[in-house]
Design a protein around this motif. Structure first.
Motif, PDB file in Angstrom:
ATOM      1  N   ILE A  28     -27.157  -4.947 -44.182  1.00  0.00           N
ATOM      2  CA  ILE A  28     -26.658  -6.238 -44.645  1.00  0.00           C
ATOM      3  C   ILE A  28     -26.972  -7.329 -43.626  1.00  0.00           C
ATOM      4  O   ILE A  28     -27.316  -8.458 -43.985  1.00  0.00           O
ATOM      5  CB  ILE A  28     -25.148  -6.189 -44.999  1.00  0.00           C
ATOM      6  N   ARG A  29     -26.898  -6.999 -42.338  1.00  0.00           N
ATOM      7  CA  ARG A  29     -27.248  -7.992 -41.315  1.00  0.00           C
ATOM      8  C   ARG A  29     -28.734  -8.336 -41.379  1.00  0.00           C
ATOM      9  O   ARG A  29     -29.110  -9.499 -41.249  1.00  0.00           O
ATOM     10  CB  ARG A  29     -26.877  -7.477 -39.929  1.00  0.00           C
ATOM     11  N   GLN A  30     -29.581  -7.329 -41.593  1.00  0.00           N
ATOM     12  CA  GLN A  30     -31.015  -7.597 -41.707  1.00  0.00           C
ATOM     13  C   GLN A  30     -31.321  -8.432 -42.945  1.00  0.00           C
ATOM     14  O   GLN A  30     -32.185  -9.306 -42.912  1.00  0.00           O
ATOM     15  CB  GLN A  30     -31.814  -6.295 -41.731  1.00  0.00           C
ATOM     16  N   GLN A  31     -30.606  -8.198 -44.014  1.00  0.00           N
ATOM     17  CA  GLN A  31     -30.807  -9.008 -45.219  1.00  0.00           C
ATOM     18  C   GLN A  31     -30.428 -10.466 -44.968  1.00  0.00           C
ATOM     19  O   GLN A  31     -30.902 -11.352 -45.667  1.00  0.00           O
ATOM     20  CB  GLN A  31     -29.991  -8.440 -46.386  1.00  0.00           C
ATOM     21  N   HIS A  32     -29.594 -10.710 -43.971  1.00  0.00           N
ATOM     22  CA  HIS A  32     -29.179 -12.076 -43.625  1.00  0.00           C
ATOM     23  C   HIS A  32     -29.911 -12.610 -42.397  1.00  0.00           C
ATOM     24  O   HIS A  32     -29.519 -13.640 -41.852  1.00  0.00           O
ATOM     25  CB  HIS A  32     -27.661 -12.129 -43.452  1.00  0.00           C
ATOM     26  N   GLY A  33     -30.962 -11.921 -41.952  1.00  0.00           N
ATOM     27  CA  GLY A  33     -31.855 -12.492 -40.969  1.00  0.00           C
ATOM     28  C   GLY A  33     -31.806 -11.965 -39.554  1.00  0.00           C
ATOM     29  O   GLY A  33     -32.614 -12.394 -38.723  1.00  0.00           O
ATOM     30  N   ILE A  34     -30.875 -11.063 -39.235  1.00  0.00           N
ATOM     31  CA  ILE A  34     -30.828 -10.571 -37.853  1.00  0.00           C
ATOM     32  C   ILE A  34     -32.149  -9.880 -37.516  1.00  0.00           C
ATOM     33  O   ILE A  34     -32.732  -9.187 -38.346  1.00  0.00           O
ATOM     34  CB  ILE A  34     -29.625  -9.640 -37.621  1.00  0.00           C
ATOM     35  N   LEU A  35     -32.624 -10.097 -36.299  1.00  0.00           N
ATOM     36  CA  LEU A  35     -33.873  -9.484 -35.846  1.00  0.00           C
ATOM     37  C   LEU A  35     -33.622  -8.238 -35.010  1.00  0.00           C
ATOM     38  O   LEU A  35     -34.421  -7.314 -35.014  1.00  0.00           O
ATOM     39  CB  LEU A  35     -34.686 -10.490 -35.028  1.00  0.00           C
ATOM     40  N   ALA A  36     -32.504  -8.219 -34.284  1.00  0.00           N
ATOM     41  CA  ALA A  36     -32.184  -7.076 -33.427  1.00  0.00           C
ATOM     42  C   ALA A  36     -30.706  -7.098 -33.091  1.00  0.00           C
ATOM     43  O   ALA A  36     -30.079  -8.158 -33.051  1.00  0.00           O
ATOM     44  CB  ALA A  36     -33.009  -7.122 -32.144  1.00  0.00           C
ATOM     45  N   GLU A  37     -30.167  -5.913 -32.865  1.00  0.00           N
ATOM     46  CA  GLU A  37     -28.797  -5.778 -32.370  1.00  0.00           C
ATOM     47  C   GLU A  37     -28.781  -4.588 -31.419  1.00  0.00           C
ATOM     48  O   GLU A  37     -29.208  -3.495 -31.781  1.00  0.00           O
ATOM     49  CB  GLU A  37     -27.809  -5.552 -33.513  1.00  0.00           C
ATOM     50  N   LEU A  38     -28.330  -4.834 -30.217  1.00  0.00           N
ATOM     51  CA  LEU A  38     -28.251  -3.796 -29.196  1.00  0.00           C
ATOM     52  C   LEU A  38     -26.826  -3.705 -28.681  1.00  0.00           C
ATOM     53  O   LEU A  38     -26.204  -4.727 -28.377  1.00  0.00           O
ATOM     54  CB  LEU A  38     -29.190  -4.118 -28.027  1.00  0.00           C
ATOM     55  N   VAL A  39     -26.324  -2.487 -28.577  1.00  0.00           N
ATOM     56  CA  VAL A  39     -25.013  -2.247 -27.989  1.00  0.00           C
ATOM     57  C   VAL A  39     -25.275  -1.637 -26.617  1.00  0.00           C
ATOM     58  O   VAL A  39     -25.878  -0.567 -26.508  1.00  0.00           O
ATOM     59  CB  VAL A  39     -24.171  -1.294 -28.859  1.00  0.00           C
ATOM     60  N   CYS A  40     -24.844  -2.345 -25.565  1.00  0.00           N
ATOM     61  CA  CYS A  40     -25.105  -1.932 -24.189  1.00  0.00           C
ATOM     62  C   CYS A  40     -23.795  -1.546 -23.526  1.00  0.00           C
ATOM     63  O   CYS A  40     -22.882  -2.365 -23.429  1.00  0.00           O
ATOM     64  CB  CYS A  40     -25.768  -3.073 -23.422  1.00  0.00           C
ATOM     65  N   GLU A  41     -23.741  -0.292 -23.072  1.00  0.00           N
ATOM     66  CA  GLU A  41     -22.548   0.180 -22.388  1.00  0.00           C
ATOM     67  C   GLU A  41     -22.808   0.202 -20.890  1.00  0.00           C
ATOM     68  O   GLU A  41     -23.950   0.431 -20.458  1.00  0.00           O
ATOM     69  CB  GLU A  41     -22.161   1.563 -22.900  1.00  0.00           C
ATOM     70  N   PRO A  42     -21.772  -0.024 -20.081  1.00  0.00           N
ATOM     71  CA  PRO A  42     -21.980  -0.061 -18.634  1.00  0.00           C
ATOM     72  C   PRO A  42     -22.442   1.302 -18.107  1.00  0.00           C
ATOM     73  O   PRO A  42     -22.048   2.347 -18.632  1.00  0.00           O
ATOM     74  CB  PRO A  42     -20.603  -0.435 -18.077  1.00  0.00           C
ATOM     75  N   ALA A  43     -23.299   1.266 -17.077  1.00  0.00           N
ATOM     76  CA  ALA A  43     -23.793   2.504 -16.478  1.00  0.00           C
ATOM     77  C   ALA A  43     -22.654   3.268 -15.794  1.00  0.00           C
ATOM     78  O   ALA A  43     -22.676   4.499 -15.759  1.00  0.00           O
ATOM     79  CB  ALA A  43     -24.904   2.192 -15.472  1.00  0.00           C
ATOM     80  N   GLN A  44     -21.681   2.548 -15.287  1.00  0.00           N
ATOM     81  CA  GLN A  44     -20.513   3.166 -14.660  1.00  0.00           C
ATOM     82  C   GLN A  44     -19.317   2.999 -15.592  1.00  0.00           C
ATOM     83  O   GLN A  44     -19.117   1.916 -16.132  1.00  0.00           O
ATOM     84  CB  GLN A  44     -20.215   2.500 -13.314  1.00  0.00           C
ATOM     85  N   PRO A  45     -18.519   4.045 -15.785  1.00  0.00           N
ATOM     86  CA  PRO A  45     -17.359   3.938 -16.678  1.00  0.00           C
ATOM     87  C   PRO A  45     -16.396   2.842 -16.246  1.00  0.00           C
ATOM     88  O   PRO A  45     -16.296   2.507 -15.072  1.00  0.00           O
ATOM     89  CB  PRO A  45     -16.688   5.314 -16.555  1.00  0.00           C
ATOM     90  N   GLY A  46     -15.709   2.278 -17.235  1.00  0.00           N
ATOM     91  CA  GLY A  46     -14.650   1.327 -16.952  1.00  0.00           C
ATOM     92  C   GLY A  46     -14.950  -0.108 -17.310  1.00  0.00           C
ATOM     93  O   GLY A  46     -14.050  -0.927 -17.357  1.00  0.00           O
ATOM     94  N   GLY A  47     -16.204  -0.429 -17.558  1.00  0.00           N
ATOM     95  CA  GLY A  47     -16.535  -1.808 -17.892  1.00  0.00           C
ATOM     96  C   GLY A  47     -16.552  -2.026 -19.393  1.00  0.00           C
ATOM     97  O   GLY A  47     -16.391  -1.107 -20.185  1.00  0.00           O
ATOM     98  N   ASP A  48     -16.752  -3.278 -19.757  1.00  0.00           N
ATOM     99  CA  ASP A  48     -16.830  -3.628 -21.172  1.00  0.00           C
ATOM    100  C   ASP A  48     -18.232  -3.376 -21.712  1.00  0.00           C
ATOM    101  O   ASP A  48     -19.210  -3.314 -20.972  1.00  0.00           O
ATOM    102  CB  ASP A  48     -16.473  -5.103 -21.376  1.00  0.00           C
ATOM    103  N   THR A  49     -18.302  -3.265 -23.000  1.00  0.00           N
ATOM    104  CA  THR A  49     -19.557  -3.130 -23.724  1.00  0.00           C
ATOM    105  C   THR A  49     -20.098  -4.530 -23.988  1.00  0.00           C
ATOM    106  O   THR A  49     -19.325  -5.475 -24.177  1.00  0.00           O
ATOM    107  CB  THR A  49     -19.296  -2.377 -25.047  1.00  0.00           C
ATOM    108  N   VAL A  50     -21.409  -4.688 -24.003  1.00  0.00           N
ATOM    109  CA  VAL A  50     -22.037  -5.959 -24.338  1.00  0.00           C
ATOM    110  C   VAL A  50     -22.866  -5.751 -25.603  1.00  0.00           C
ATOM    111  O   VAL A  50     -23.647  -4.801 -25.687  1.00  0.00           O
ATOM    112  CB  VAL A  50     -22.937  -6.468 -23.195  1.00  0.00           C
ATOM    113  N   VAL A  51     -22.668  -6.625 -26.585  1.00  0.00           N
ATOM    114  CA  VAL A  51     -23.453  -6.589 -27.810  1.00  0.00           C
ATOM    115  C   VAL A  51     -24.414  -7.771 -27.777  1.00  0.00           C
ATOM    116  O   VAL A  51     -23.997  -8.910 -27.580  1.00  0.00           O
ATOM    117  CB  VAL A  51     -22.556  -6.640 -29.064  1.00  0.00           C
ATOM    118  N   VAL A  52     -25.694  -7.468 -27.941  1.00  0.00           N
ATOM    119  CA  VAL A  52     -26.754  -8.470 -27.927  1.00  0.00           C
ATOM    120  C   VAL A  52     -27.346  -8.536 -29.324  1.00  0.00           C
ATOM    121  O   VAL A  52     -27.741  -7.497 -29.885  1.00  0.00           O
ATOM    122  CB  VAL A  52     -27.862  -8.085 -26.920  1.00  0.00           C
ATOM    123  N   THR A  53     -27.378  -9.723 -29.907  1.00  0.00           N
ATOM    124  CA  THR A  53     -28.042  -9.894 -31.199  1.00  0.00           C
ATOM    125  C   THR A  53     -29.119 -10.956 -31.052  1.00  0.00           C
ATOM    126  O   THR A  53     -29.011 -11.867 -30.235  1.00  0.00           O
ATOM    127  CB  THR A  53     -27.053 -10.287 -32.321  1.00  0.00           C
TER     128      THR A  53
END
Length: 118
Positions: A28-53
Motif C-alpha cells: 500500500i505504501r508503494q502504491q502511494h509512492g514510497i521508494l524505500a523503507e528501512l528499519v535500522c536497529e542499534p548495533a548495541q542493545p538499548g537504543g531506539d530504532t530508526v525508520v528511514v523512508t
C-alpha cells in the motif's frame, strides 16, 4: 527526492510483530509512492530504532500522510504499541545508491506474488 527519518521505541516483545507490520504495509505504501523503507536497529542493545523512508517529493509524502490508508495502518494494535518521535525530513542534495549492491541483500521477508503491485 526526500528522505524522512523517525526514531521509534519498539518494546522487545513487539519487535517481530512490528517488523511484520512494516512488511505488510509495503504494497500500500508503494502504491502511494514510497521508494524505500528501512528499519535500522542499534548495533548495541538499548537504543531506539530508526525508520528511514524515501519519497520522490514532499507532495507525494504529504499526499500519503493525508490518505485514509495511512490512517488505517496507524490505527493498528502494533502501531499503537510503539512510541514514535517526530519525523524529520531531509532534501537529497547529493550522494549515490549502488543499486546492484543493494539487491545483493534484501533484509525484508519475501512477499507473496499476490501482494506485489501491478
Amino acid at each position: 527526492m526526500i528522505v524522512c527519518l523517525r526514531t521509534v521505541a519498539v518494546p522487545p516483545e513487539w519487535r517481530e510483530r512490528y517488523l511484520a507490520w512494516i512488511a505488510d504495509g509495503r504494497v500500500i505504501r508503494q502504491q502511494h509512492g514510497i521508494l524505500a523503507e528501512l528499519v535500522c536497529e542499534p548495533a548495541q542493545p538499548g537504543g531506539d530504532t530508526v525508520v528511514v523512508t524515501v519519497w520522490p517529493s514532499h507532495e507525494v509524502f504529504d499526499a500519503w500522510i493525508a490518505t485514509p490508508y495511512r490512517d488505517a495502518l496507524t490505527a493498528s494494535e502494533v502501531h499503537q504499541a510503539v512510541s514514535y518521535r517526530p519525523i524529520t525530513r531531509y532534501e537529497v542534495t547529493g550522494g549515490y545508491l549502488n543499486l546492484p549492491g543493494l539487491t545483493a541483500c534484501d533484509p525484508s521477508p519475501p512477499q507473496p506474488d499476490t501482494q506485489e503491485p501491478s
